[in-house]
Write a protein that holds these residues in place. Structure first.
Motif: not given
Length: 262
Positions: A97-101, A195-199, A103-104, A142-149
């Motif tokens: 659920v969190l990963v889909h959030y 979460a902020f690890d590029s890998d 992406a959202y 958008a990538e930063t927003a995804a990593r925060y989530s």
């Protein structure tokens, strides 16, 4: 012009139901949980039936209690495996659920900064080039927003960083103070490091190709599609069976979430 975004609550639920990855992943993860519940229920029923068929006259000759310690040793190992499987499965269902959030939120951020592929007129095009309309097609936000989530989906026990890590320590410190979780800041930073690890996170965001005809209309922004690939942490005991080993010995399992924001 900047796109008008829908409210978060219902829009996220609608995006989940439209996602081609959410329900299949949730169904796949539910299989081992249901199988374990059915197996445990079957064993319980069989044990009750066996206990109900013992004649009362032979109860004084029962010697099962003598082997209680041996039974405990034999049962402990499969019981621990059962608990680990249940914990890992429930954890991954939550993280799905969190990963889909994530992406959202990535699609929502991209939609907020997306420019129409065909501006309404030359004046609008010029204003876009000058940055006067607020649309920049900046997918990095958008990538930063995804990593925060994805901070909430990350482990909090100091997993080392494999790639480039830029932890937003000042932002997290500023958030933890007013929200009353300053004591948990070290664990929060550990989660942010993962979460902020590029890998650990990959993002593919842009206009959904299924709706390119909408982009052919002047001034229209097509729906945004975001795909997030996240490396779920896997418990060490289950890592060799269901995960991929990292160079430092930790295990992970990748999952992909796709969300389209109309």
């Amino acid at each position: 012009m900047t796109a008008v975004l829908p409210s978060t609550g219902n829009a996220f639920v609608e995006a989940l139901l439209r996602s081609p990855t959410f329900l299949p992943q949730l169904a796949t993860l539910s299989v081992p949980v249901l199988a374990l519940i059915v197996a445990f229920g079957g064993l319980l029923v069989m044990r009750r039936r066996r206990a109900g068929t013992r004649p009362l006259a032979r109860l004084h000759r029962e010697t099962e209690g003598v082997a209680l310690a041996a039974d405990l040793v034999l049962v402990m190992a499969p019981f621990m495996v059962l608990v680990m499987v249940l914990l890992q499965t429930m954890w991954m269902m939550r993280e799905t659920v969190l990963v889909h959030y994530a992406a959202y939120t990535a699609a929502r951020s991209a939609r907020a900064h997306a420019c129409p592929p065909l501006p309404e007129n030359g004046q609008v095009f010029l204003l876009e080039r000058l940055g006067r309309l607020g649309c920049t097609n900046d997918w990095n936000r958008a990538e930063t927003a995804a990593r925060y989530s994805l901070i909430s989906a990350s482990p909090a026990w100091g997993i080392p960083c494999q790639g480039a890590c830029r932890i937003p320590e000042q932002v997290l410190s500023a958030i933890s103070g007013p929200t009353g979780v300053s004591a948990q800041l070290p664990a929060l930073l550990d989660q942010a490091r993962y979460a902020f690890d590029s890998d650990n996170v990959r993002l593919d965001v842009g206009f959904d190709p299924k709706y390119l005809l909408i982009g052919a209309r002047r001034g229209s922004v097509p729906p945004i599609r975001a795909r997030v690939t996240f490396r779920h942490y896997v418990l060490y005991g289950l890592g060799p069976a269901i995960g991929t080993r990292r160079p430092d010995g930790y295990f992970y399992r990748e999952s992909e979430a796709e969300v389209t924001l109309l």
